[in-house]
Structure formats: C-alpha cells, structure tokens
Design a protein around this motif. Structure first.
Motif, mmCIF file in Angstrom:
data_model
loop_
_atom_site.group_PDB
_atom_site.id
_atom_site.type_symbol
_atom_site.label_atom_id
_atom_site.label_comp_id
_atom_site.label_asym_id
_atom_site.label_seq_id
_atom_site.Cartn_x
_atom_site.Cartn_y
_atom_site.Cartn_z
ATOM 1 N N GLU A 51 1.170 -1.194 0.175
ATOM 2 C CA GLU A 51 0.202 -0.194 0.182
ATOM 3 C C GLU A 51 1.157 1.256 -0.005
ATOM 4 N N GLU A 52 0.339 2.089 -0.902
ATOM 5 C CA GLU A 52 0.557 3.682 -0.376
ATOM 6 C C GLU A 52 0.315 4.371 0.476
ATOM 7 N N TYR A 53 -1.082 4.279 0.263
ATOM 8 C CA TYR A 53 -1.840 4.790 1.340
ATOM 9 C C TYR A 53 -3.002 4.101 1.088
ATOM 10 N N ASP A 54 -3.761 4.103 2.493
ATOM 11 C CA ASP A 54 -5.098 3.780 3.281
ATOM 12 C C ASP A 54 -5.715 4.806 4.588
ATOM 13 N N THR A 55 -5.818 5.453 3.693
ATOM 14 C CA THR A 55 -6.395 6.796 4.949
ATOM 15 C C THR A 55 -7.048 6.414 6.073
ATOM 16 N N ASN A 56 -8.419 5.661 5.088
ATOM 17 C CA ASN A 56 -9.551 4.956 6.547
ATOM 18 C C ASN A 56 -9.297 3.766 6.523
ATOM 19 N N SER A 57 -7.928 2.791 6.501
ATOM 20 C CA SER A 57 -8.146 1.041 6.434
ATOM 21 C C SER A 57 -9.322 0.823 5.791
ATOM 22 N N ASN A 58 -9.488 0.918 3.892
ATOM 23 C CA ASN A 58 -10.642 0.982 3.398
ATOM 24 C C ASN A 58 -9.863 -0.405 2.815
ATOM 25 N N PHE A 59 -8.802 -1.010 2.375
ATOM 26 C CA PHE A 59 -8.532 -1.098 1.360
ATOM 27 C C PHE A 59 -8.015 -2.801 2.383
ATOM 28 N N ALA A 60 -8.056 -3.481 1.863
ATOM 29 C CA ALA A 60 -7.612 -5.136 2.741
ATOM 30 C C ALA A 60 -7.210 -5.913 1.271
ATOM 31 N N SER A 61 -6.664 -7.343 1.982
ATOM 32 C CA SER A 61 -6.698 -8.233 0.691
ATOM 33 C C SER A 61 -6.878 -8.061 -1.064
ATOM 34 N N SER A 62 -6.200 -6.671 -1.739
ATOM 35 C CA SER A 62 -6.632 -6.226 -2.608
ATOM 36 C C SER A 62 -7.616 -6.050 -2.585
ATOM 37 N N ARG A 63 -8.703 -5.422 -1.937
ATOM 38 C CA ARG A 63 -9.863 -5.243 -2.313
ATOM 39 C C ARG A 63 -10.194 -3.482 -1.542
ATOM 40 N N PHE A 64 -11.301 -3.022 -1.680
ATOM 41 C CA PHE A 64 -11.386 -1.526 -1.617
ATOM 42 C C PHE A 64 -12.965 -1.502 -0.848
ATOM 43 N N THR A 65 -13.151 -1.523 0.062
ATOM 44 C CA THR A 65 -14.263 -2.190 0.834
ATOM 45 C C THR A 65 -14.606 0.012 1.770
ATOM 46 N N PRO A 66 -14.884 1.314 0.919
ATOM 47 C CA PRO A 66 -15.028 1.813 1.857
ATOM 48 C C PRO A 66 -16.173 2.146 2.347
ATOM 49 N N THR A 67 -15.930 2.707 3.870
ATOM 50 C CA THR A 67 -16.974 2.459 4.826
ATOM 51 C C THR A 67 -17.633 4.061 5.232
ATOM 52 N N VAL A 68 -17.924 4.958 4.075
ATOM 53 C CA VAL A 68 -18.173 6.527 3.813
ATOM 54 C C VAL A 68 -18.824 6.398 2.444
ATOM 55 N N ALA A 69 -20.553 6.604 2.457
ATOM 56 C CA ALA A 69 -21.088 6.753 0.955
ATOM 57 C C ALA A 69 -21.094 7.329 0.228
ATOM 58 N N GLY A 70 -20.951 7.000 -1.339
ATOM 59 C CA GLY A 70 -20.919 8.053 -2.079
ATOM 60 C C GLY A 70 -20.591 7.416 -3.517
ATOM 61 N N TYR A 71 -19.577 8.548 -4.524
ATOM 62 C CA TYR A 71 -19.024 8.255 -5.544
ATOM 63 C C TYR A 71 -17.313 7.989 -5.208
ATOM 64 N N TYR A 72 -16.962 7.528 -5.739
ATOM 65 C CA TYR A 72 -15.205 7.044 -6.303
ATOM 66 C C TYR A 72 -14.851 6.894 -6.753
ATOM 67 N N GLN A 73 -13.979 7.785 -7.821
ATOM 68 C CA GLN A 73 -12.976 7.539 -8.455
ATOM 69 C C GLN A 73 -12.344 6.356 -8.742
ATOM 70 N N ILE A 74 -12.499 5.729 -9.079
ATOM 71 C CA ILE A 74 -11.514 4.304 -8.958
ATOM 72 C C ILE A 74 -10.523 4.534 -10.913
ATOM 73 N N ASN A 75 -9.183 3.743 -10.281
ATOM 74 C CA ASN A 75 -8.546 3.578 -10.719
ATOM 75 C C ASN A 75 -7.736 2.269 -10.874
ATOM 76 N N GLY A 76 -7.298 1.744 -12.114
ATOM 77 C CA GLY A 76 -6.458 0.763 -11.997
ATOM 78 C C GLY A 76 -5.645 0.839 -13.093
ATOM 79 N N ALA A 77 -4.557 -0.377 -13.712
ATOM 80 C CA ALA A 77 -3.648 -0.791 -14.554
ATOM 81 C C ALA A 77 -2.653 -1.581 -14.545
ATOM 82 N N TRP A 78 -2.748 -2.673 -15.134
ATOM 83 C CA TRP A 78 -1.552 -3.731 -15.162
ATOM 84 C C TRP A 78 -0.411 -3.139 -16.561
#
Lengths: 55, 194
Positions: B89-116
């Motif tokens: 992890e580079e950062y995980d401000t609310n401890s919502n990223f675990a097991s390669s999965r992002f599960t935010p605990t604040v409802a709303g609209y998120y910008q999600i990006n990924g690449a390989w």
C-alpha cells in the motif's frame, strides 16, 4: 492443461474474442482456481465438468 | 439565573440567559457583524463540525483514499479474468483496503483507477473493475510484442457498508504483470458524498 486449453480442445472453433464477449473465465486468486463465470455462446453448449475432466 | 430580555423591533423578544454556574465565564462576541449559530445551522453548534454535505463548492473533504501496487508478480491465467493482487500500500487513509479489495465505509461516488503492464510477448489484454464480485467497467488493453497491458478508470458508487471493488486483468496468453509502483496499481478516492 488449464481451463482455457481444455475448452479450446473441446471446441476448436472458439476464438480468443469469444473469451472476452460471450464466455468469461474467471480466477479470483483464491483456492477455487479458474472457473466458468459466464457462458452465453450462441451455438456451443456450456461444457460439463465431466467433459472438462475427460480432456 | 440572570436574564437579559431584548424586545423585538415590532413584537416578540430575545432572551439571553446565563446558566447555573459557580465560576465566572466570559462570552466574547465577535467584532464583525454576523449570525450566531443555531441548531438549524449547517455547522454542528456543539462541535463545530461541518458535514460533507455542507462543504462549500470547491472544498475537498477528507473522504477515504487508497493506493496500492503489485510488488511481487503474480501470473494471470491465459484467457481468464484474473484478480490482480496488491501486496504493498502507498496509502490507505481510512483502512478500507485489505486483501486487494477496497470497501469504503463512507457512502458516495469514488474515482477508481487501475492498470497493469507486462514486459514482452504479443497478447490481447484488458483490465476491469469488478464490483461486488462481478464485472462493472472494463477498460481498453493493448498488447504488442514489446508488452503493455490494460487500464481502467471509472466513477463507482459505494453504499458505505457492503460494496467493494477489485481489479481484474485479462491476457489471451498467460502473463505476469510488472510488479512495480508505476506499472501495476490500483487506487481511488471519494469525490462526492452520497
């Protein structure tokens, strides 16, 4: 032989694009391994576990 | 208790009332004109907290944000949408990223990006955001003899409790992603409250 190779062996007419459109193989990086998440091919029936196991 | 009653211009009145205290308390009024906060204000009077919904236009909140990357290459199975795993992890401000999965605990609209990316060998590739275990958005991939990979970017709504996203990669022949911070990554942040 992985799942993709088994399916190709059963259905040689399939092309790579089929696996991004009407067929979706999936691997969730867990102990379950690869599986068929979607099979919506217009003419070929979804292979059974027995068929895949026999390849 | 002491009271100071101020009559209204036309009718009614405003009463200033001191509480029952034993010590001496001083309330200093501001030197500029304004309105005292009330329970109907967008700021919580007791704590001074401003809710996400009350932020002025152009003010960013402090919603969850995360960034992770694959630091150890894990192969993608041929012609199979394979979950990409992220070990660092580079950062995980609310401890919502675990097991390669992002599960935010604040409802709303998120910008999600990924690449390989992968290093060499021609193949057809893709990259997909999976929401709650099924494909949600799929990005374009490129695959030449020199390598490349896939990218995906999308706004995703989360309910703040059970919704989660993961990143999946696809390659027509088995490939192992380049395991570096700039090549195979997954990140996101809240951009609008629910």
């Amino acid at each position: 032989m992985n799942l993709y190779e088994k399916i190709i062996a059963l259905y040689p007419s399939l092309v790579e694009q089929d696996f991004r459109t009407c067929i979706r193989l999936q691997n969730d990086a867990d102990e379950k391994g690869s599986y068929i998440a979607k099979w919506e091919h217009p003419t070929l029936p979804r292979p059974t576990d027995e068929q895949l196991g026999a390849v | 208790m002491s009271k100071l009653v101020l009559s209204g211009d036309t009718s009614g009145s405003v009463t200033l009332e001191s509480p029952a205290v034993s010590g001496t308390t001083t309330l200093t009024l501001p030197t500029t004109s304004g309105t005292v906060l009330t329970s109907a204000s967008t700021i919580t009077p007791s704590t001074g907290t401003v809710t996400q919904a009350s932020l002025a236009t152009g003010v960013a909140g402090t919603g969850p944000a995360f960034a992770a990357y694959q630091s150890t290459g894990v192969a993608l199975t041929a012609a199979t949408y394979t979950k990409i795993t992220f070990q660092t992890e580079e950062y995980d401000t609310n401890s919502n990223f675990a097991s390669s999965r992002f599960t935010p605990t604040v409802a709303g609209y998120y910008q999600i990006n990924g690449a390989w990316q992968f290093g060499s060998g021609g193949t057809v590739t893709s990259c997909a955001i999976y929401k709650n275990g099924t494909v949600y958005k799929e990005g374009a991939g490129t695959g030449g003899t020199a390598g490349y990979g896939g990218t995906v970017s999308s706004l995703v709504y989360f309910n703040g409790s059970s919704d989660y996203v993961e990143l999946y990669g696809y390659a027509s022949s088995a490939k192992t992603p380049l395991a570096t911070i700039n090549a195979t990554y997954f990140n996101g942040a809240l951009v609008r409250g629910a």
